[in-house]
Design a protein around this motif. Sequence first.
Motif, short mmCIF file in Angstrom:
data_model
loop_
_atom_site.label_atom_id
_atom_site.label_comp_id
_atom_site.label_asym_id
_atom_site.label_seq_id
_atom_site.Cartn_x
_atom_site.Cartn_y
_atom_site.Cartn_z
N ASN A 92 0.82 -1.22 0.00
CA ASN A 92 0.00 0.00 0.00
C ASN A 92 0.86 1.26 0.00
O ASN A 92 0.58 2.24 0.70
N GLY A 93 1.95 1.21 -0.77
CA GLY A 93 2.80 2.38 -0.95
C GLY A 93 3.88 2.57 0.09
O GLY A 93 4.67 3.51 -0.01
N LYS A 94 3.95 1.70 1.09
CA LYS A 94 4.95 1.84 2.15
C LYS A 94 5.91 0.65 2.14
O LYS A 94 5.49 -0.50 2.00
N SER A 95 7.18 0.94 2.31
CA SER A 95 8.18 -0.13 2.32
C SER A 95 8.04 -0.97 3.59
O SER A 95 7.87 -0.45 4.68
N VAL A 96 8.07 -2.29 3.42
CA VAL A 96 7.96 -3.22 4.54
C VAL A 96 9.20 -4.10 4.57
O VAL A 96 9.53 -4.75 3.59
N THR A 97 9.90 -4.09 5.69
CA THR A 97 11.13 -4.89 5.81
C THR A 97 11.06 -5.91 6.94
O THR A 97 12.00 -6.66 7.13
N ASP A 107 -4.72 -5.92 -0.56
CA ASP A 107 -3.61 -4.97 -0.41
C ASP A 107 -2.84 -4.82 -1.72
O ASP A 107 -2.79 -5.74 -2.54
N ASP A 108 -2.26 -3.65 -1.88
CA ASP A 108 -1.45 -3.36 -3.07
C ASP A 108 -0.01 -3.71 -2.74
O ASP A 108 0.71 -2.94 -2.12
N VAL A 109 0.41 -4.91 -3.13
CA VAL A 109 1.76 -5.40 -2.85
C VAL A 109 2.59 -5.30 -4.13
O VAL A 109 2.19 -5.82 -5.18
N ARG A 110 3.73 -4.62 -4.03
CA ARG A 110 4.57 -4.42 -5.21
C ARG A 110 6.00 -4.88 -4.97
O ARG A 110 6.55 -4.67 -3.89
#
Length: 295
Positions: A92-97, A107-110
């Motif tokens: 959803n536009g936020k980096s996940v680490t 969800d928008d997963v890229r």
Amino acid sequence: MSRHDRSSGRKTNKDTGSRSDRSSGGKQSGRQGGGIRKKSQARGNAPIKPKMEQSPLTNTEGIRLNKYIANSGVCSRRDADMYIAAGNVTVNGKSVTEMGYRVKLEDDVRFDGRRLNPEKPEYILINKPAGFFVTGNPEKGGRTVMELVARATKAKVSPVGKLDNQAKGLLLFTNDGTLAKKLAKPKNGIRQIYHVALNKNLTKEDLENIQKGVYLEGSKVIITNVSFIDDKPHNEVGIELYSIKEHIVTRIFKSLGYEVESLDRVVFGGLTKKDLPRGRFRNLTQQEVINLGMH
């Protein structure tokens, strides 16, 4: 000291020391062990862990991010963990680490900017009957094409383009967002042929005007071909174009004073109605999917 005393002393010391050790050790062990058990029981036998600050994106629903990525066909779960840690993935536009982060299907997963789809891609072609709504059900009791699609797949698929309620013909459904978006871009367009029935005969002059291209709202619509249909009255014509604008065929003829009474899309891309009766569906072949992707 006498022999007896030395012997007795050794015996006494040995016995005393042994009893003292056992007594002291037993009591000490009991106190420590008992104390630990009471603390553990008070905390439900759970080990004490330091509190960790959670990411604002953390949730407890959905599936693990690495599984989502693996299901999309990008890589294995193990490799997905590495890409997540490296910051290649956004949700959803936020980096996940963080490892173990969970996502929902919506969800928008890229991955490196490309949106992923965790479901198996499906491509379903329907020969839509008249009287079925495509993207809504504005009339109470009205039927939608989703009733037809539900028999074909349980995946969440969406139509590529639209057809009016009374329009018939080919309609493609897919959960492949990348392909759907590509086909929906006006600059790309996709080959479509319609069988149109008008409220009156089309004049030869208007036929030629359509062939030259029609202006709608200041923009020229390119028509690849338009012609009368063999052995049919002149109120029935075939028209070929690449525009995916809504109601485009109806608007073309309306601009020239004609009403469309029947509209049937007989070709979509390289797909035809061959062996596909009205109201039926079929899955595309791998080659057909490749051909669509080349548009």
